[in-house]
Design an enzyme around this catalytic site. Structure first.
Site, mmCIF file in Angstrom:
data_model
loop_
_atom_site.group_PDB
_atom_site.id
_atom_site.type_symbol
_atom_site.label_atom_id
_atom_site.label_comp_id
_atom_site.label_asym_id
_atom_site.label_seq_id
_atom_site.Cartn_x
_atom_site.Cartn_y
_atom_site.Cartn_z
ATOM 1 N N THR A 87 0.940 -1.184 -0.061
ATOM 2 C CA THR A 87 -0.010 -0.003 0.079
ATOM 3 C C THR A 87 0.856 1.144 -0.023
ATOM 4 O O THR A 87 1.655 1.542 0.926
ATOM 5 C CB THR A 87 -0.906 0.007 1.196
ATOM 6 O OG1 THR A 87 -1.585 -1.000 1.158
ATOM 7 C CG2 THR A 87 -1.996 1.056 1.220
ATOM 8 N N LYS A 162 -7.949 1.263 -3.202
ATOM 9 C CA LYS A 162 -7.454 0.847 -1.657
ATOM 10 C C LYS A 162 -7.519 1.795 -0.651
ATOM 11 O O LYS A 162 -8.355 1.672 0.313
ATOM 12 C CB LYS A 162 -5.839 0.433 -1.620
ATOM 13 C CG LYS A 162 -5.388 0.089 -0.342
ATOM 14 C CD LYS A 162 -5.601 -1.174 0.071
ATOM 15 C CE LYS A 162 -5.165 -1.013 1.640
ATOM 16 N NZ LYS A 162 -5.402 -2.321 2.294
HETATM 17 P P1 NAD Z 1 5.971 -5.756 7.449
HETATM 18 O O1 NAD Z 1 6.838 -4.563 8.092
HETATM 19 O O2 NAD Z 1 5.547 -6.731 8.254
HETATM 20 O O3 NAD Z 1 6.856 -6.220 6.032
HETATM 21 C C1 NAD Z 1 7.661 -5.343 5.076
HETATM 22 C C2 NAD Z 1 8.814 -6.088 5.036
HETATM 23 O O4 NAD Z 1 9.767 -5.411 3.936
HETATM 24 C C3 NAD Z 1 9.823 -6.434 6.312
HETATM 25 O O5 NAD Z 1 10.024 -7.765 6.438
HETATM 26 C C4 NAD Z 1 11.005 -5.599 5.873
HETATM 27 O O6 NAD Z 1 12.294 -6.184 6.469
HETATM 28 C C5 NAD Z 1 11.036 -5.647 4.395
HETATM 29 N N1 NAD Z 1 11.875 -4.329 3.784
HETATM 30 C C6 NAD Z 1 12.013 -3.023 4.048
HETATM 31 N N2 NAD Z 1 12.767 -2.681 2.982
HETATM 32 C C7 NAD Z 1 13.140 -3.394 2.256
HETATM 33 C C8 NAD Z 1 14.317 -3.290 1.161
HETATM 34 N N3 NAD Z 1 14.599 -2.332 1.112
HETATM 35 N N4 NAD Z 1 14.546 -4.715 0.690
HETATM 36 C C9 NAD Z 1 13.817 -5.688 1.014
HETATM 37 N N5 NAD Z 1 13.031 -5.768 1.967
HETATM 38 C C10 NAD Z 1 12.638 -4.856 2.700
HETATM 39 O O7 NAD Z 1 4.554 -5.224 6.676
HETATM 40 P P2 NAD Z 1 3.466 -5.901 6.324
HETATM 41 O O8 NAD Z 1 2.476 -5.795 7.359
HETATM 42 O O9 NAD Z 1 3.840 -7.273 5.705
HETATM 43 O O10 NAD Z 1 2.952 -4.873 5.310
HETATM 44 C C11 NAD Z 1 3.520 -4.612 3.835
HETATM 45 C C12 NAD Z 1 2.543 -3.839 3.074
HETATM 46 O O11 NAD Z 1 1.161 -4.343 2.760
HETATM 47 C C13 NAD Z 1 2.440 -2.324 3.415
HETATM 48 O O12 NAD Z 1 2.464 -1.545 2.268
HETATM 49 C C14 NAD Z 1 1.224 -2.388 4.025
HETATM 50 O O13 NAD Z 1 0.495 -1.209 4.262
HETATM 51 C C15 NAD Z 1 0.291 -3.386 3.445
HETATM 52 N N6 NAD Z 1 -0.862 -4.089 4.122
HETATM 53 C C16 NAD Z 1 -0.586 -4.566 5.338
HETATM 54 C C17 NAD Z 1 -1.721 -5.242 5.938
HETATM 55 C C18 NAD Z 1 -1.731 -5.919 7.323
HETATM 56 O O14 NAD Z 1 -2.686 -6.419 7.866
HETATM 57 N N7 NAD Z 1 -0.335 -6.146 7.672
HETATM 58 C C19 NAD Z 1 -2.933 -5.252 5.293
HETATM 59 C C20 NAD Z 1 -3.071 -4.768 3.948
HETATM 60 C C21 NAD Z 1 -1.984 -4.014 3.407
#
Ligand code: NAD
Length: 290
Positions: A87, A162
């Site tokens: 997102t 979204k």
């Molecule tokens: P998260 O923080 O658990 O995961 C993100 C991952 O990206 C982490 O493991 C981090 O180490 C990795 N990362 C960061 N920078 C990086 C880079 N340069 N190279 C490689 N990896 C890198 O977050 P999440 O909850 O998995 O959310 C991910 C996305 O999904 C976000 O944009 C969030 O808004 C969206 N989202 C989340 C949810 C939810 O309920 N968690 C629901 C819908 C959408």
């Protein structure tokens, strides 16, 4: 398909695992999170993307997406699809898609709804922006990771869908919580309030499926001491994106703006950080009119 998966956190980890379990050849990269079972580990983002049919990113925000895109676009093979499921702001989604298309790639922004449960269960909803060819290429992967995928139009439209959806969600949750708090003060039993509203014109997903009152309606984070669920912090992120987009196109969103301010106060100055976004109800409960 040969899939590269970058960003294996709470959402990306189980999504990648489901693709591998369905028989796709998946290689992953994350700065911190380990690769789930069945997913091979790449040494960096570029090597994760090289030679893959589809590269999926699931990253925290637009700035990180742009940085990762700059590393992987030159490494990807022509005709491959760059599928961003994070997102992010509409502007970043469109900028990354433009660079990808100029490099001879298919590009799709496809943020998701359904949270960590949907990611693990393979029941996410995808809202996609990009070309028909990009959508067709990603469709078999959407089938594994989700239960529904809607093609919303050109690049950026997935993110637009979204943030509009989540702006409705944030506003509706606040309305539901303040109505419960008012009902309390009027001496109306919460179960009676639910029985009436859930079958009347005030019904909504927040009331009927995710009721913020403990012990009322279906089981929800309110029944688990407001452990997320969908954290207030993530709601704040999405509301801020909605207001950034509204600013950019001069859209009047007074309730979206109020909801953003309320979640900002709740998360940054009160006890909302790390709690479910429905914990607005105990917040209102404690308050009187200013
Ligand atoms: P998260 O923080 O658990 O995961 C993100 C991952 O990206 C982490 O493991 C981090 O180490 C990795 N990362 C960061 N920078 C990086 C880079 N340069 N190279 C490689 N990896 C890198 O977050 P999440 O909850 O998995 O959310 C991910 C996305 O999904 C976000 O944009 C969030 O808004 C969206 N989202 C989340 C949810 C939810 O309920 N968690 C629901 C819908 C959408």
């Amino acid at each position: 398909m040969k899939v590269g998966f970058i960003g294996l956190g709470n959402m990306g980890g189980p999504m990648a695992a489901n693709l591998a379990a369905a028989g796709h050849d998946v290689i992953g990269f994350d700065l911190h999170a380990p690769c789930p079972d069945g997913v091979k580990t790449a040494p960096d983002a570029a090597q994760c993307a090289a030679g893959r049919d589809v590269v999926i990113t699931m990253l925290p925000n637009g700035e990180i997406l742009r940085a990762v895109a700059a590393q992987i676009i030159p490494a990807m093979q022509k005709g491959a699809a760059f599928l961003d499921c994070s997102t992010v702001d509409v502007e970043s989604a469109r900028a990354v898609a433009t660079d990808a298309v100029e490099a001879g790639l298919l590009a799709l922004d496809a943020p998701v709804s359904g949270g960590v449960g949907g990611a693990s269960g393979g029941t996410l909803t995808f809202m996609a922006g990009g070309t028909q060819a990009g959508f067709a290429k990603a469709a078999p992967l959407f089938d594994v990771m989700g239960q529904k995928a809607v093609h919303c139009g050109p690049s950026g439209n997935g993110q637009a869908a979204k943030i509009c959806n989540n702006m409705i969600l944030g506003v509706t949750m606040i309305a539901t919580c303040e109505a419960f708090a008012l009902a309390d003060k009027l001496g109306l039993d919460r179960q009676k309030m639910f029985d009436v509203v859930s079958t009347s014109s005030g019904y909504s997903w927040t009331m009927n499926a995710y009721c913020p009152a403990p012990g009322v309606g279906p089981t929800s984070p309110a029944d688990n001491d407001y452990q997320p669920g969908f954290a207030a912090d993530l709601m704040l992120k999405d509301l801020r994106l909605s207001q950034q987009a509204a600013q950019a196109v001069n859209a009047d969103t007074p309730l979206g703006q109020s909801a953003t301010t309320l979640y900002e106060t709740f998360v940054e100055h009160e006890d909302g950080a790390g709690r479910d976004f429905s914990a607005m109800l105990p917040r209102f409960e404690k308050r009187g009119r200013k």
